[in-house]
Design a protein around this motif. Sequence first.
Motif, PDB file in Angstrom:
ATOM      1  N   GLY A 152      26.334 -16.392  -0.322  1.00  0.00           N
ATOM      2  CA  GLY A 152      26.484 -15.084   0.321  1.00  0.00           C
ATOM      3  C   GLY A 152      26.070 -13.974  -0.620  1.00  0.00           C
ATOM      4  O   GLY A 152      26.195 -14.091  -1.833  1.00  0.00           O
ATOM      5  N   LYS A 153      25.559 -12.895  -0.021  1.00  0.00           N
ATOM      6  CA  LYS A 153      24.982 -11.794  -0.789  1.00  0.00           C
ATOM      7  C   LYS A 153      25.943 -11.224  -1.826  1.00  0.00           C
ATOM      8  O   LYS A 153      25.654 -11.147  -3.015  1.00  0.00           O
ATOM      9  CB  LYS A 153      24.598 -10.668   0.168  1.00  0.00           C
ATOM     10  N   ILE A 156      26.957 -13.608  -4.714  1.00  0.00           N
ATOM     11  CA  ILE A 156      25.893 -13.795  -5.699  1.00  0.00           C
ATOM     12  C   ILE A 156      25.811 -12.556  -6.587  1.00  0.00           C
ATOM     13  O   ILE A 156      25.675 -12.639  -7.804  1.00  0.00           O
ATOM     14  CB  ILE A 156      24.537 -14.015  -4.990  1.00  0.00           C
ATOM     15  N   HIS A 157      25.931 -11.404  -5.959  1.00  0.00           N
ATOM     16  CA  HIS A 157      25.778 -10.168  -6.698  1.00  0.00           C
ATOM     17  C   HIS A 157      26.905  -9.976  -7.701  1.00  0.00           C
ATOM     18  O   HIS A 157      26.684  -9.628  -8.856  1.00  0.00           O
ATOM     19  CB  HIS A 157      25.728  -8.996  -5.717  1.00  0.00           C
ATOM     20  N   ALA A 159      28.661 -12.327  -8.943  1.00  0.00           N
ATOM     21  CA  ALA A 159      28.512 -13.372  -9.955  1.00  0.00           C
ATOM     22  C   ALA A 159      27.512 -12.946 -11.018  1.00  0.00           C
ATOM     23  O   ALA A 159      27.709 -13.215 -12.209  1.00  0.00           O
ATOM     24  CB  ALA A 159      28.060 -14.674  -9.301  1.00  0.00           C
ATOM     25  N   LEU A 160      26.457 -12.243 -10.587  1.00  0.00           N
ATOM     26  CA  LEU A 160      25.436 -11.795 -11.547  1.00  0.00           C
ATOM     27  C   LEU A 160      26.074 -10.875 -12.596  1.00  0.00           C
ATOM     28  O   LEU A 160      25.853 -11.027 -13.800  1.00  0.00           O
ATOM     29  CB  LEU A 160      24.326 -11.066 -10.786  1.00  0.00           C
TER      30      LEU A 160
ATOM     31  N   LEU B  86      21.282 -18.083 -15.849  1.00  0.00           N
ATOM     32  CA  LEU B  86      21.125 -16.690 -15.428  1.00  0.00           C
ATOM     33  C   LEU B  86      19.803 -16.478 -14.704  1.00  0.00           C
ATOM     34  O   LEU B  86      19.731 -15.729 -13.717  1.00  0.00           O
ATOM     35  CB  LEU B  86      21.233 -15.771 -16.653  1.00  0.00           C
ATOM     36  N   LEU B  89      20.171 -17.776 -11.251  1.00  0.00           N
ATOM     37  CA  LEU B  89      21.035 -16.884 -10.478  1.00  0.00           C
ATOM     38  C   LEU B  89      20.292 -15.607 -10.094  1.00  0.00           C
ATOM     39  O   LEU B  89      20.411 -15.114  -8.972  1.00  0.00           O
ATOM     40  CB  LEU B  89      22.289 -16.549 -11.286  1.00  0.00           C
ATOM     41  N   GLU B  96      18.260 -13.334  -2.051  1.00  0.00           N
ATOM     42  CA  GLU B  96      19.313 -12.965  -1.100  1.00  0.00           C
ATOM     43  C   GLU B  96      19.313 -11.471  -0.817  1.00  0.00           C
ATOM     44  O   GLU B  96      19.517 -11.046   0.311  1.00  0.00           O
ATOM     45  CB  GLU B  96      20.686 -13.361  -1.656  1.00  0.00           C
ATOM     46  N   LEU B  97      19.125 -10.675  -1.894  1.00  0.00           N
ATOM     47  CA  LEU B  97      19.274  -9.231  -1.749  1.00  0.00           C
ATOM     48  C   LEU B  97      17.955  -8.540  -1.426  1.00  0.00           C
ATOM     49  O   LEU B  97      17.946  -7.423  -0.930  1.00  0.00           O
ATOM     50  CB  LEU B  97      19.855  -8.621  -3.019  1.00  0.00           C
TER      51      LEU B  97
END
Lengths: 497, 113
Positions: A152-153, A156-157, A159-160, B86, B89, B96-97
Amino acid sequence: MQHLPILPVLLPALFAVLLLLQPQQASVKFRRVGSVLAMLLNLLVATALLWQQTNVPASHYLLGNWPEPFGILLVADQLSSLFVWLTTLLTLAVAVYSCAGDDEKGAYFHPLLHFLLMGLNGAFLTGDLFNLFVFFEVLLIASYGLLVHGGGKKRIHSALHYVVLNLVGSALFLLALALLYAMLGSLHMADMAQHISTLTPSETLGVKAAAGLLLIVFGLKAALLPLHFWLPAAYSQASAPVAAVFAVMTKVGVYSLLRVFGLLFGASAGALTGYGDALLWWGGLLTMLLAAAMVLAAVDLKKLAAALVLLSAGTLLAALGSGNAQVKAAALYYAVHSSWIGAIWYLLSDLIARQRGSVGDRLVPGPRLPQATLLGWLFVFSALVVIGMPPFSGFVAKLWLIQGLSTTSHGMLLIGILLLSSLAVLVAFSRAGSVLFWRAQPPIASATPTIIPSERTQVFAIVLLLLAGLQLVVFGQWWTQFCADAIAQLTAVSGGY
Amino acid sequence: MELLIAIAIGLLTGCGVLLILRGRTFAVMLGLTMLSYAVNLFIFVSGGLTAGAGAVLGASEQYADPLPQALVLTAIVIGFAMTAFLVVLAIRARAELGHDEVDLQKPNTRGGA
């Protein structure tokens, strides 16, 4: 029994690999049964380790049998075995909870959980500063995988951000390690403590710089005030079982501060005795104040749970900074209690959110919960534990903290903030409970298909953690004695190994 | 030699920090890599700088401290794995974005990129 200290690290690593193989990988059922059985075995080992520590002095497990202080070693003492036990029990409950379906939302949930347990246990047991770094990385890379579990967006974000932040933290950790090695010529923690006592005033400057870096790294893990901002974002984006197990991750930072700073800057450290205490004290107090405000301002249950984790981290850090042995022992008891209750709140808020359809866990009046009685009772009990009402573990922990603090000259401030934050938690939970359960509207016919009843395993996991918290009170005498002994052992060990 | 190494570590750290503060994940990743190079060099010299000395006892008159060499090896391996993770990711986040920004904002909502 001689090899018991290595088992909490070895077994999860072995099980994680086994869970990746056939037939576990082929069938969901095999995977779940295998994972829970493995967790039970881990718990058995952790219990044996804990039990062993009650009557023998700390055991040093020398890997490869290299003599101290040259080889790598594991130290199984009361402090480390206590943390190993609390973590293993928590991961068992999370593994059971996830069997209701959360583990199938992404690949490799169970193996990652076991790897995380390996890293956590290793970080608790190691007696070598560099190995602490290595185990931090093991638990971090498992946590990265778990954090994005389900995808999911937003996940992930967040997590980054979490990964980048922790990579910078790791770089700082390595810098501190290298600086300490350059100054002291050793990375064996008890040996470093001895070297520190013989430093000249000009040499202490380098150690101070390194210790400051370590303070930042551990403060980042423990969510000390200026370094706390990642916690609510990462925890509220993670899926419920993952967030629950992350409740113990801040405790790793607290544990490292207790172990490393307690050993290195103990009574024998000369001019450096108590280094960092003032910073932890004030940082912890401010973290508590901020967390109390966050508790009151929370708009959904997950944010509330994140604020609770932050509140417990702040309390622990301030207690460590008080520099009083009794307060530290009480903090240890509080750490066990707060890890479990933090996890309970993440799991419970997930259960409640599932039954409220599109409203989710937001604190606004929504449809009536189909299982309002069951969840309502769980809510009440968990709220009583976290607020600190007698006879639950929160009460014992806070009472003991206050008792210890009242003997110190500057303890009044922490007592005040502790009581004030408990009041804030009480207000927040009364409000949340009445909105969720009492101000509910009758269910709308079209909304019913989205409501998922709680599985037995999920309820069982929460009850397991609640019972674990309850036995902290039932066997209170034994636990308080154990915590006090653990702190006494830690301060005694900084004299020599 | 000490001065040279110190300048190298300082430069790498400075560039690393500067890049980490950028708004794109690619730059941040490069910055983290530079920072880890600086850290590795720093660990390497933590045992003291000696010229022409091996890490094996008896192989030469002087010997270098072998422990930082072992530590730096471990740090390199771990740093490598973390950077690889990383990268994956960041690629996933890009997919995704739909953009490469570290913040959630889309590039066109900010002045300049």
